[in-house]
Design an enzyme around this catalytic site. Structure first.
Site, PDB file in Angstrom:
ATOM      1  N   SER A 118       0.827  -1.208   0.000  1.00 29.52           N
ATOM      2  CA  SER A 118       0.000   0.000   0.000  1.00 29.52           C
ATOM      3  C   SER A 118       0.858   1.253   0.000  1.00 29.52           C
ATOM      4  O   SER A 118       0.362   2.341  -0.279  1.00 29.52           O
ATOM      5  CB  SER A 118      -0.871   0.047   1.257  1.00 29.52           C
ATOM      6  OG  SER A 118      -1.677  -1.075   1.334  1.00 29.52           O
ATOM      7  N   HIS A 139      -1.871  -3.234  -6.868  1.00 32.02           N
ATOM      8  CA  HIS A 139      -2.481  -2.870  -5.587  1.00 32.02           C
ATOM      9  C   HIS A 139      -3.994  -3.105  -5.630  1.00 32.02           C
ATOM     10  O   HIS A 139      -4.746  -2.260  -6.133  1.00 32.02           O
ATOM     11  CB  HIS A 139      -2.144  -1.403  -5.257  1.00 32.02           C
ATOM     12  CG  HIS A 139      -2.597  -0.969  -3.905  1.00 32.02           C
ATOM     13  ND1 HIS A 139      -3.213   0.247  -3.680  1.00 32.02           N
ATOM     14  CD2 HIS A 139      -2.546  -1.588  -2.700  1.00 32.02           C
ATOM     15  CE1 HIS A 139      -3.496   0.350  -2.391  1.00 32.02           C
ATOM     16  NE2 HIS A 139      -3.102  -0.750  -1.785  1.00 32.02           N
TER      17      HIS A 139
HETATM   18  N1  NAD Z   1      -5.685  -4.792   4.491  1.00 28.97           N
HETATM   19  C1  NAD Z   1      -5.957  -3.931   3.512  1.00 28.97           C
HETATM   20  O1  NAD Z   1      -7.044  -3.312   3.471  1.00 28.97           O
HETATM   21  C2  NAD Z   1      -4.972  -3.722   2.390  1.00 28.97           C
HETATM   22  C3  NAD Z   1      -5.408  -3.147   1.204  1.00 28.97           C
HETATM   23  C4  NAD Z   1      -4.531  -3.036   0.124  1.00 28.97           C
HETATM   24  C5  NAD Z   1      -3.209  -3.468   0.271  1.00 28.97           C
HETATM   25  N2  NAD Z   1      -2.789  -3.995   1.463  1.00 28.97           N
HETATM   26  C6  NAD Z   1      -1.404  -4.473   1.527  1.00 28.97           C
HETATM   27  O2  NAD Z   1      -1.427  -5.885   1.376  1.00 28.97           O
HETATM   28  C7  NAD Z   1      -0.338  -6.478   2.088  1.00 28.97           C
HETATM   29  C8  NAD Z   1      -0.884  -7.515   3.056  1.00 28.97           C
HETATM   30  O3  NAD Z   1      -1.774  -6.880   3.957  1.00 28.97           O
HETATM   31  P1  NAD Z   1      -2.842  -7.713   4.805  1.00 28.97           P
HETATM   32  O4  NAD Z   1      -3.800  -6.721   5.323  1.00 28.97           O
HETATM   33  O5  NAD Z   1      -3.335  -8.871   3.976  1.00 28.97           O
HETATM   34  O6  NAD Z   1      -1.914  -8.274   5.985  1.00 28.97           O
HETATM   35  P2  NAD Z   1      -2.217  -9.485   6.997  1.00 28.97           P
HETATM   36  O7  NAD Z   1      -1.492  -9.146   8.243  1.00 28.97           O
HETATM   37  O8  NAD Z   1      -3.670  -9.790   7.052  1.00 28.97           O
HETATM   38  O9  NAD Z   1      -1.495 -10.730   6.283  1.00 28.97           O
HETATM   39  C9  NAD Z   1      -0.115 -10.795   6.082  1.00 28.97           C
HETATM   40  C10 NAD Z   1       0.283 -12.260   5.953  1.00 28.97           C
HETATM   41  O10 NAD Z   1       1.658 -12.314   5.526  1.00 28.97           O
HETATM   42  C11 NAD Z   1       2.233 -13.452   6.137  1.00 28.97           C
HETATM   43  N3  NAD Z   1       3.684 -13.332   6.069  1.00 28.97           N
HETATM   44  C12 NAD Z   1       4.518 -12.566   6.819  1.00 28.97           C
HETATM   45  N4  NAD Z   1       5.790 -12.752   6.433  1.00 28.97           N
HETATM   46  C13 NAD Z   1       5.774 -13.653   5.401  1.00 28.97           C
HETATM   47  C14 NAD Z   1       6.783 -14.257   4.583  1.00 28.97           C
HETATM   48  N5  NAD Z   1       8.070 -13.970   4.741  1.00 28.97           N
HETATM   49  N6  NAD Z   1       6.396 -15.154   3.645  1.00 28.97           N
HETATM   50  C15 NAD Z   1       5.086 -15.465   3.497  1.00 28.97           C
HETATM   51  N7  NAD Z   1       4.078 -14.920   4.234  1.00 28.97           N
HETATM   52  C16 NAD Z   1       4.427 -14.026   5.176  1.00 28.97           C
HETATM   53  C17 NAD Z   1       1.669 -13.448   7.554  1.00 28.97           C
HETATM   54  O11 NAD Z   1       1.793 -14.716   8.177  1.00 28.97           O
HETATM   55  C18 NAD Z   1       0.202 -13.055   7.272  1.00 28.97           C
HETATM   56  O12 NAD Z   1      -0.608 -14.207   7.079  1.00 28.97           O
HETATM   57  C19 NAD Z   1       0.399  -5.323   2.757  1.00 28.97           C
HETATM   58  O13 NAD Z   1       1.470  -4.932   1.936  1.00 28.97           O
HETATM   59  C20 NAD Z   1      -0.656  -4.218   2.832  1.00 28.97           C
HETATM   60  O14 NAD Z   1      -0.113  -2.926   2.837  1.00 28.97           O
HETATM   61  C21 NAD Z   1      -3.640  -4.142   2.518  1.00 28.97           C
END
Ligand code: NAD
Length: 194
Positions: A118, A139
């Protein structure tokens, strides 16, 4: 494009895996945590059930979608044979840099490496790999199976060819891709956050 690896099975990763699998791609869903993978698959099943109840997909579509997803805890096993990797791991710059360094070593040079970050610069992420022209931002918005917008972010070195492939692929997923600049927050979060 046939096989997609998704790294991270949290909120975004399971939504991205769901979306690709429903569109007929084979998805390799990778997470360091077995618990996260279980939770991610349970979320996908629950979201598909809701779609069946609403009548937007059939029970057969649901089973096909789930059978298109294979889970892995080892990144090396998970990315084998994939044409595209979409990284959706925790938003932490060091963690993402390490993942991309690893991907650079283990993936063929023609595999496209996308990040769902993000806020982290795609140019900076691209600088971690030997072929930065194949690194791009993809994204997605939350909840991924529902939201149409996908911001497509080119890093300094991202090639025209890779950008076109990812724009076209997003349309195939039923999404509305929009190319945006590699600025902090890109466009959606730059507007949303204030
Ligand atoms: N949540 C939102 O609304 C949203 C929207 C758009 C983009 N994003 C982006 O998406 C990405 C993920 O966000 P999220 O909200 O899904 O996070 P989340 O915390 O729900 O999930 C992250 C996952 O990554 C895993 N992880 C951590 N290190 C890892 C590794 N080395 N290898 C494999 N898996 C690993 C964790 O175990 C976890 O299951 C981030 O970059 C965030 O900025 C989030």
């Amino acid at each position: 494009m046939k096989q997609i690896a998704v790294i991270g099975s949290g909120t975004m990763g399971n939504g991205i895996a769901h979306t690709f699998a429903q569109a007929g791609f084979t998805v390799k869903l990778i997470d360091i945590s077995e618990k996260s993978l279980e939770k991610g698959m349970a979320t996908i099943a629950a979201n598909l059930d809701r779609m069946v109840t609403k009548g937007s997909i059939t029970e057969e579509d649901k089973h096909k979608t789930i059978s298109n997803i294979i889970t892995y805890t080892d990144i090396k096993d998970g990315v084998v044979g994939c044409d595209l990797v979409v990284e959706a791991a925790t938003e932490n710059i060091t963690l993402k840099m390490n993942i991309f360094k690893q991907l650079s070593d283990i993936c063929d040079h023609n595999v496209i490496l996308a990040s769902n970050t993000s806020s982290i610069s795609i140019t900076q992420i691209g600088a971690q790999v030997v072929h930065p022209e194949r690194v791009i931002g993809m994204h997605f918005m939350n909840p991924v199976p529902i939201m149409k917008l996908v911001e497509i972010i080119r890093g300094y070195s991202t090639s025209d060819e890779v950008t076109k492939i990812i724009m076209d692929l997003s349309v195939k997923l039923g999404k509305t891709p929009t190319e945006v600049n590699d600025y902090p927050g890109f466009v959606a979060n730059r507007i949303l956050m204030p």
